[in-house]
Scaffold this motif. Sequence first.
Motif, short mmCIF file in Angstrom:
data_model
loop_
_atom_site.label_atom_id
_atom_site.label_comp_id
_atom_site.label_asym_id
_atom_site.label_seq_id
_atom_site.Cartn_x
_atom_site.Cartn_y
_atom_site.Cartn_z
N VAL A 91 0.89 -1.25 -0.12
CA VAL A 91 -0.09 -0.01 0.35
C VAL A 91 0.84 1.23 0.11
N ILE A 92 0.62 2.20 -1.02
CA ILE A 92 1.25 3.24 -1.05
C ILE A 92 0.21 4.61 -0.75
N PRO A 93 0.76 5.13 0.54
CA PRO A 93 0.15 6.38 1.03
C PRO A 93 0.23 7.63 -0.02
N ILE A 94 -0.93 8.25 -0.09
CA ILE A 94 -0.76 9.37 -0.81
C ILE A 94 -1.17 10.82 0.12
N SER A 95 -0.24 11.73 0.30
CA SER A 95 -0.38 12.73 1.26
C SER A 95 -1.58 13.51 0.95
N LYS A 96 -2.28 13.92 1.93
CA LYS A 96 -3.34 14.63 1.92
C LYS A 96 -3.06 16.13 1.30
N ARG A 97 -1.74 16.40 1.45
CA ARG A 97 -1.48 17.76 0.74
C ARG A 97 -1.00 17.37 -0.69
N ASN A 98 -1.21 16.28 -1.25
CA ASN A 98 -0.80 16.11 -2.79
C ASN A 98 -2.22 15.86 -3.52
N ASP A 99 -2.79 16.90 -3.89
CA ASP A 99 -3.93 16.45 -4.72
C ASP A 99 -3.89 16.39 -6.12
N SER A 100 -2.68 16.18 -6.59
CA SER A 100 -2.15 16.13 -8.10
C SER A 100 -2.49 14.77 -8.43
N ILE A 101 -2.54 13.73 -7.68
CA ILE A 101 -2.93 12.34 -8.00
C ILE A 101 -4.30 12.17 -7.95
N CYS A 102 -5.02 12.09 -9.02
CA CYS A 102 -6.57 12.05 -9.04
C CYS A 102 -7.05 10.91 -10.43
N ASP A 103 -5.95 10.53 -10.98
CA ASP A 103 -6.23 9.61 -12.03
C ASP A 103 -5.54 8.18 -12.01
N ILE A 104 -6.03 7.02 -12.11
CA ILE A 104 -5.47 5.73 -12.17
C ILE A 104 -5.96 4.97 -13.13
N LYS A 105 -4.99 4.55 -14.34
CA LYS A 105 -5.53 3.72 -15.40
C LYS A 105 -4.95 2.40 -15.25
N VAL A 106 -5.75 1.47 -15.51
CA VAL A 106 -4.98 0.30 -15.49
C VAL A 106 -5.33 -0.45 -16.92
N GLY A 107 -4.35 -1.03 -17.59
CA GLY A 107 -4.53 -1.53 -19.12
C GLY A 107 -4.85 -3.08 -18.56
N LEU A 108 -5.40 -3.55 -19.39
CA LEU A 108 -6.01 -4.99 -19.64
C LEU A 108 -5.65 -5.83 -20.95
N ASP A 109 -5.03 -6.98 -20.58
CA ASP A 109 -4.78 -7.90 -21.83
C ASP A 109 -5.18 -9.12 -21.32
N ILE A 110 -6.01 -9.60 -22.23
CA ILE A 110 -6.57 -10.93 -22.08
C ILE A 110 -5.61 -12.17 -22.27
N ASP A 111 -4.68 -11.99 -23.07
CA ASP A 111 -3.75 -12.85 -23.27
C ASP A 111 -2.79 -13.25 -21.91
N LYS A 112 -2.85 -12.17 -21.04
CA LYS A 112 -1.67 -12.22 -20.02
C LYS A 112 -2.86 -13.03 -18.92
N SER A 113 -4.06 -12.91 -19.02
CA SER A 113 -4.99 -13.47 -17.93
C SER A 113 -5.11 -15.07 -18.45
N THR A 114 -5.12 -15.28 -19.54
CA THR A 114 -5.06 -16.83 -20.14
C THR A 114 -3.98 -17.47 -19.77
N ALA A 115 -2.69 -16.91 -20.04
CA ALA A 115 -1.61 -17.44 -19.67
C ALA A 115 -1.55 -17.73 -18.07
N TRP A 116 -1.81 -16.73 -17.31
CA TRP A 116 -2.00 -16.96 -15.72
C TRP A 116 -2.76 -18.14 -15.48
N PHE A 117 -3.86 -18.39 -16.29
CA PHE A 117 -4.96 -19.86 -15.68
C PHE A 117 -4.19 -20.68 -16.29
N GLU A 118 -3.37 -20.93 -17.40
CA GLU A 118 -2.92 -22.04 -17.90
C GLU A 118 -1.78 -22.54 -16.95
#
Length: 124
Positions: A91-118
């Motif tokens: 867990v990475i805390p974000i300071s209350k004084r830091n209001d510049s972090i407001c967007d998080i994007k997570v890319g998805l790749d179905i091939d990576k998921s398929t390989a994990w289950f295999e």
Amino acid sequence: MSKPVVFEIVIPTSGKAYKFSEDVRSESLIDFPNGIILGLRQYSPSMNCYIPDKDNIYHYAGDLNFNNNNNNYSIHFHSRAISSVGINSEVIPISKRNDSICDIKVGLDIDKSTAWFENLDKQF
């Protein structure tokens, strides 16, 4: 003199009434036992997240969007209330004084998921 608290009563799918501080911009609300309420938006691939304050009045805390940009799938979370980010068990805390972090994007790749289950099947 303190400002009067203004709220509206909103009833999600469970039938339980909640106090909301603002107009709800969602067509359907789902309340979870942990106190979080999700608002589904019919004409947008997104969900709004509402959380209560100390007086149990719910406020908009962020939104989760599901994107497909030329078969590049991703999940995007936007919020001015981000206080930490977790990756696996770290867990990475974000300071209350830091209001510049407001967007998080997570890319998805179905091939990576398929390989994990295999690989999971090979371990048993």
